[in-house]
Motif scaffolding. Structure first.
Motif, PDB file in Angstrom:
ATOM      1  N   GLY A  84      13.397  73.957  -6.587  1.00  9.80           N
ATOM      2  CA  GLY A  84      12.488  72.790  -6.771  1.00  9.80           C
ATOM      3  C   GLY A  84      11.958  72.730  -8.010  1.00  9.80           C
ATOM      4  O   GLY A  84      11.753  73.766  -8.716  1.00  9.80           O
ATOM      5  N   ALA A  85      11.326  71.666  -8.272  1.00 12.18           N
ATOM      6  CA  ALA A  85      10.498  71.270  -9.482  1.00 12.18           C
ATOM      7  C   ALA A  85       9.198  72.253  -9.441  1.00 12.18           C
ATOM      8  O   ALA A  85       8.628  72.277 -10.607  1.00 12.18           O
ATOM      9  N   PHE A  86       8.710  72.468  -8.341  1.00 14.20           N
ATOM     10  CA  PHE A  86       7.447  73.224  -8.224  1.00 14.20           C
ATOM     11  C   PHE A  86       7.722  74.442  -7.315  1.00 14.20           C
ATOM     12  O   PHE A  86       8.569  74.302  -6.504  1.00 14.20           O
ATOM     13  N   SER A  87       6.830  75.526  -7.686  1.00 16.16           N
ATOM     14  CA  SER A  87       7.179  76.967  -6.964  1.00 16.16           C
ATOM     15  C   SER A  87       6.006  77.163  -6.134  1.00 16.16           C
ATOM     16  O   SER A  87       4.798  76.500  -6.493  1.00 16.16           O
ATOM     17  N   PHE A  88       5.930  77.902  -5.109  1.00 16.31           N
ATOM     18  CA  PHE A  88       4.943  78.218  -4.217  1.00 16.31           C
ATOM     19  C   PHE A  88       3.928  78.939  -4.849  1.00 16.31           C
ATOM     20  O   PHE A  88       4.258  80.025  -5.481  1.00 16.31           O
ATOM     21  N   GLU A  89       2.522  78.690  -4.819  1.00 11.45           N
ATOM     22  CA  GLU A  89       1.305  79.267  -5.549  1.00 11.45           C
ATOM     23  C   GLU A  89       0.672  80.335  -4.352  1.00 11.45           C
ATOM     24  O   GLU A  89       0.188  81.253  -4.621  1.00 11.45           O
ATOM     25  N   GLY A  90       0.280  79.251  -3.437  1.00  5.04           N
ATOM     26  CA  GLY A  90      -0.667  79.570  -2.416  1.00  5.04           C
ATOM     27  C   GLY A  90      -0.972  78.851  -1.095  1.00  5.04           C
ATOM     28  O   GLY A  90      -0.855  77.691  -1.251  1.00  5.04           O
ATOM     29  N   ARG A  91      -1.696  79.246  -0.139  1.00 10.23           N
ATOM     30  CA  ARG A  91      -1.823  78.543   1.152  1.00 10.23           C
ATOM     31  C   ARG A  91      -2.971  78.968   1.547  1.00 10.23           C
ATOM     32  O   ARG A  91      -3.215  80.354   1.946  1.00 10.23           O
ATOM     33  N   THR A  92      -3.942  78.254   1.697  1.00  9.77           N
ATOM     34  CA  THR A  92      -5.159  78.499   2.493  1.00  9.77           C
ATOM     35  C   THR A  92      -5.231  77.786   3.948  1.00  9.77           C
ATOM     36  O   THR A  92      -5.271  76.773   3.930  1.00  9.77           O
ATOM     37  N   PRO A  93      -4.961  78.709   4.999  1.00 13.60           N
ATOM     38  CA  PRO A  93      -4.738  78.002   6.267  1.00 13.60           C
ATOM     39  C   PRO A  93      -5.784  77.057   6.398  1.00 13.60           C
ATOM     40  O   PRO A  93      -6.898  77.150   6.627  1.00 13.60           O
ATOM     41  N   GLY A  94      -5.530  75.599   7.094  1.00 10.86           N
ATOM     42  CA  GLY A  94      -6.458  74.601   7.349  1.00 10.86           C
ATOM     43  C   GLY A  94      -6.935  74.014   6.361  1.00 10.86           C
ATOM     44  O   GLY A  94      -7.794  73.037   6.497  1.00 10.86           O
ATOM     45  N   GLN A  95      -6.677  74.400   5.091  1.00  5.14           N
ATOM     46  CA  GLN A  95      -7.420  73.830   3.825  1.00  5.14           C
ATOM     47  C   GLN A  95      -6.416  73.303   2.940  1.00  5.14           C
ATOM     48  O   GLN A  95      -6.434  72.093   2.488  1.00  5.14           O
ATOM     49  N   SER A  96      -5.301  74.069   2.551  1.00  7.23           N
ATOM     50  CA  SER A  96      -4.729  73.719   1.352  1.00  7.23           C
ATOM     51  C   SER A  96      -3.253  74.235   1.162  1.00  7.23           C
ATOM     52  O   SER A  96      -3.091  75.376   1.572  1.00  7.23           O
ATOM     53  N   VAL A  97      -2.356  73.763   0.624  1.00  4.18           N
ATOM     54  CA  VAL A  97      -1.127  74.303  -0.072  1.00  4.18           C
ATOM     55  C   VAL A  97      -0.890  74.009  -1.513  1.00  4.18           C
ATOM     56  O   VAL A  97      -1.321  72.950  -1.948  1.00  4.18           O
ATOM     57  N   THR A  98      -0.932  75.009  -2.389  1.00  6.99           N
ATOM     58  CA  THR A  98      -0.732  74.881  -3.632  1.00  6.99           C
ATOM     59  C   THR A  98       0.400  75.199  -4.284  1.00  6.99           C
ATOM     60  O   THR A  98       1.062  76.226  -4.124  1.00  6.99           O
ATOM     61  N   LEU A  99       1.161  74.448  -5.224  1.00  5.72           N
ATOM     62  CA  LEU A  99       2.276  74.393  -6.138  1.00  5.72           C
ATOM     63  C   LEU A  99       2.155  74.602  -7.280  1.00  5.72           C
ATOM     64  O   LEU A  99       1.023  73.994  -7.888  1.00  5.72           O
ATOM     65  N   LYS A 100       3.105  75.254  -8.090  1.00  2.82           N
ATOM     66  CA  LYS A 100       2.706  75.379  -9.526  1.00  2.82           C
ATOM     67  C   LYS A 100       4.343  74.718 -10.291  1.00  2.82           C
ATOM     68  O   LYS A 100       5.367  75.015  -9.715  1.00  2.82           O
ATOM     69  N   ALA A 101       4.040  74.228 -11.578  1.00  2.00           N
ATOM     70  CA  ALA A 101       5.375  73.775 -12.156  1.00  2.00           C
ATOM     71  C   ALA A 101       6.431  74.814 -12.444  1.00  2.00           C
ATOM     72  O   ALA A 101       6.081  75.772 -12.643  1.00  2.00           O
ATOM     73  N   ASN A 102       7.684  74.512 -11.986  1.00  2.00           N
ATOM     74  CA  ASN A 102       8.577  75.514 -12.326  1.00  2.00           C
ATOM     75  C   ASN A 102       9.427  75.112 -13.490  1.00  2.00           C
ATOM     76  O   ASN A 102       9.864  74.176 -13.904  1.00  2.00           O
ATOM     77  N   SER A 103       9.063  76.231 -14.443  1.00  2.00           N
ATOM     78  CA  SER A 103       9.429  75.949 -15.960  1.00  2.00           C
ATOM     79  C   SER A 103      10.992  76.094 -16.085  1.00  2.00           C
ATOM     80  O   SER A 103      11.606  75.827 -16.994  1.00  2.00           O
ATOM     81  N   ARG A 104      11.762  76.688 -15.105  1.00  2.00           N
ATOM     82  CA  ARG A 104      13.120  76.907 -14.866  1.00  2.00           C
ATOM     83  C   ARG A 104      13.810  75.613 -14.314  1.00  2.00           C
ATOM     84  O   ARG A 104      15.024  75.665 -14.099  1.00  2.00           O
ATOM     85  N   TYR A 105      13.064  74.805 -13.719  1.00  2.00           N
ATOM     86  CA  TYR A 105      13.561  73.439 -13.010  1.00  2.00           C
ATOM     87  C   TYR A 105      15.016  72.881 -13.898  1.00  2.00           C
ATOM     88  O   TYR A 105      14.688  72.537 -15.177  1.00  2.00           O
ATOM     89  N   TYR A 106      15.854  72.667 -13.157  1.00  2.00           N
ATOM     90  CA  TYR A 106      17.104  72.169 -13.827  1.00  2.00           C
ATOM     91  C   TYR A 106      16.990  70.782 -14.387  1.00  2.00           C
ATOM     92  O   TYR A 106      17.570  70.111 -15.105  1.00  2.00           O
ATOM     93  N   GLY A 107      15.973  70.087 -13.849  1.00  2.00           N
ATOM     94  CA  GLY A 107      15.702  68.625 -14.052  1.00  2.00           C
ATOM     95  C   GLY A 107      14.609  68.617 -15.146  1.00  2.00           C
ATOM     96  O   GLY A 107      14.244  67.668 -15.812  1.00  2.00           O
ATOM     97  N   GLY A 108      14.334  69.785 -15.917  1.00  2.00           N
ATOM     98  CA  GLY A 108      13.330  69.902 -17.019  1.00  2.00           C
ATOM     99  C   GLY A 108      12.187  70.103 -16.245  1.00  2.00           C
ATOM    100  O   GLY A 108      11.646  69.554 -15.089  1.00  2.00           O
ATOM    101  N   ARG A 109      11.165  70.755 -16.947  1.00  2.00           N
ATOM    102  CA  ARG A 109       9.623  71.499 -16.472  1.00  2.00           C
ATOM    103  C   ARG A 109       8.963  70.046 -16.200  1.00  2.00           C
ATOM    104  O   ARG A 109       9.096  69.102 -17.103  1.00  2.00           O
TER     105      ARG A 109
END
Length: 567
Positions: A222-247
């Motif tokens: 997808g357009a974003f890749s997994f970066e990290g998860r803090t249980p009970g607080q957050s999930v963070t993703l970052k832009a996928n520079s390889r995304y076929y639809g453009g970064r």
């Protein structure tokens, strides 16, 4: 199936019917010839020019609760988890804001003349987040694994019921062929389920998938890749520079757990949140107060309804009595009385944002005079002056069954009593425990079977295709041999049956829309259900978040890769 809303559990539904709404039959009832159908013209998300989109920034999104399971197959059906999955993964198709499948990892597909072979031509410019190339091997492994996965989620059930085989064909790296047991166009919506990486998971059997480390650090396309998860607080993703639809223009997405709505509202006001789902009233207040906050509301993929028993000699076996019921009531007023601002009145079984929605169906209501005329035409008259009509010496008295633990439905039931009495129908609200009484009333296994006149229930539609086969096709009327079938009202209409089969047998969405338009008119006229309302969900975006956001759609995040943040 359970009625579970995005923000809180609400009105659990028909535990007897854990087969989700739209499971196709293995039988083919259709005499309709099928011509080869091309892939629908691609409808990519609108893309502003690069110069118009500032780059950078972090999009902050509210989660109503923790999302511990990041494998999209195991978390399917959860609104928060589905929003994350849509950012991380791609499927062969992708559902747009009108719930229509568009090309995604497959750039196009072909349908055989008999409608039972689908050939998908894959994009050749897709890479997994770890840099490995995406190929037909991933698709074949994913769907073969789905065939053996134990799940109650509708799309998996349809895939398992419909697909006979999957194989890669020439050119073998980029082409996949699905052989179906019977032609089934609703499958195209189910093929939006994410494809998972075979190079990581091919050694994992379906029964071991829940224990895989992949679920804690997923790799998608997808357009974003997994970066990290803090249980009970957050999930963070970052832009996928390889995304076929453009970064994406946005650098990061931070999905923040905020179960308390008041906390989310304050965070939006302060700018700490940029996108949040809220109650409709809270969303409206924020948009009205501003400054710069945009928003709206969408209808849930389901609805509450009054179901009639259509079997003779039950009184509502006469269509005129069902129409009199509808004419006697003010549906918008009834919905407001029961839900406040939390429900939109509905008139048919298709979500109003759907590509197949018919806005022109009959909308009877607020006309007690016409209701009385229909009752008289059907042979019912008040001969003793007590205000209740009779026929053959029997007054028109019915019990309206409703579960006692659902306050919203109880309000609706009680609000219907007076206007129905005013036209001569006596309704007695009967509180029936769901598991011990209500389910038995609508079951073919009870003695007597189907012992009800009217009952208030609700459906949650987990499948996003509008196919209503399971609810209203006459072959789906429950029997002692098949008590799990869902057409418990006993609705049977030859024209509707034929149209249902034609609609699920053609891959031409223009023709399907024509068919569903007619089918919705039939249901709105024949009224096996008196539809009540769909629960509303508010969505708001802060002033710095820009992009084409359809706040009226449950798929409001479908084009998030095209959004951008003003500095």
């Amino acid at each position: 199936m359970l009625r579970v809303s995005w923000s809180r559990q609400r009105r659990p539904l028909l535990l007897l019917f854990l087969i989700l709404l739209l499971i196709p039959s293995g039988c083919d009832f259709s005499p309709v010839p099928i011509l080869p159908q091309p892939t629908p013209p691609p409808k990519p998300p609108p893309t502003p020019s690069q110069s118009a989109r500032p780059r950078g920034g972090t999009l902050t999104v509210r989660l109503s609760g923790d999302v511990p399971q990041l494998n999209p197959w195991l978390s399917a059906g959860s609104r928060d988890a589905d929003n994350i999955s849509g950012l991380l993964f791609g499927g062969l198709t992708r559902l747009d804001n009108h719930l229509q499948p568009q090309p995604d990892l497959a750039e196009r597909w072909d349908v055989s003349e008999d409608g039972t072979t689908l050939t998908f031509h894959l994009r050749e410019d897709v890479a997994w987040h770890d840099g490995k190339p995406f190929t037909a091997e991933d698709v074949v492994w994913s769907y073969r694994t789905m065939l053996g996965l134990r799940s109650s989620y509708h799309s998996f059930l349809r895939i398992q019921e419909t697909i006979q085989s999957i194989e890669a064909v020439e050119p073998i790296t980029w082409t996949v062929r699905f052989k179906l047991k019977t032609r089934n166009s609703p499958l195209l919506s189910d093929l939006s389920l994410p494809v998972l990486p075979s190079h990581i998971l091919s050694g994992t059997t379906p029964d071991k998938l829940a224990q895989s480390q992949f679920n804690q650090a997923p790799v998608g396309t997808g357009a974003f890749s997994f970066e990290g998860r803090t249980p009970g607080q957050s999930v963070t993703l970052k832009a996928n520079s390889r995304y076929y639809g453009g970064r994406p223009a946005i650098d990061r997405v931070a999905l923040l757990v905020a179960p308390v709505e008041e906390v989310a509202v304050n965070a939006l006001r302060e700018g700490d949140l940029m996108l949040s789902q809220l109650s409709p009233s809270a969303a409206e207040q924020l948009v009205t107060a501003g400054p710069g906050i945009r928003g709206g509301a969408y209808d849930e993929l389901g609805y509450d309804f009054v179901a009639f028993n259509l079997r003779a000699p039950r009184p509502f076996s006469d269509t005129r009595l069902r129409r009199a019921w509808a004419l006697a009531l003010d549906k918008p007023g009834l919905a407001f009385t029961a839900t406040g601002s939390g429900g939109n009145p509905v008139w048919n079984d298709v979500n109003r944002v759907s590509w197949s929605y018919n806005p022109d169906v009959p909308k009877p209501g607020g006309n007690p005079g016409e209701a009385r005329k229909l009752l008289a035409e059907a042979g019912w008259a008040d001969t003793n002056g007590d205000g209740i009509v009779e026929k053959d010496g029997k007054p028109l008295e019915v019990s309206l069954f409703v579960r006692p633990d659902n306050a919203v439905r109880r309000k609706a039931a009680e609000a219907m009593v007076a206007p129905l009495k005013s036209v001569g129908i006596r309704v007695m609200v009967d509180l029936a425990d769901f598991n011990t009484a209500l389910l038995a009333r609508i079951s073919p296994l009870s003695r007597p079977p189907f012992d009800f006149d009217v009952v208030i229930l609700g459906w949650t539609r987990s499948g996003l295709d509008p196919d209503p086969y399971a609810l209203f096709h006459s072959s789906q009327i429950p029997t002692a041999a098949a008590p799990q079938l869902l057409n418990f009202t006993g609705f049977a209409a030859p024209e509707y049956d034929a149209l249902t089969i034609e609609a699920r047998s053609t891959y031409d969405f223009t023709r399907r829309k024509e068919i569903y338009t007619r089918m919705q008119s039939i249901i709105a006229s024949d009224l096996p259900y008196y539809f009540l309302w769909a629960e509303k969900f508010g969505v708001v975006a802060g002033p710095k978040l820009n992009g084409d956001i359809d706040f009226t759609s449950p798929r409001y995040m479908w084009n998030a890769a095209q959004w951008y943040i003003e500095p």
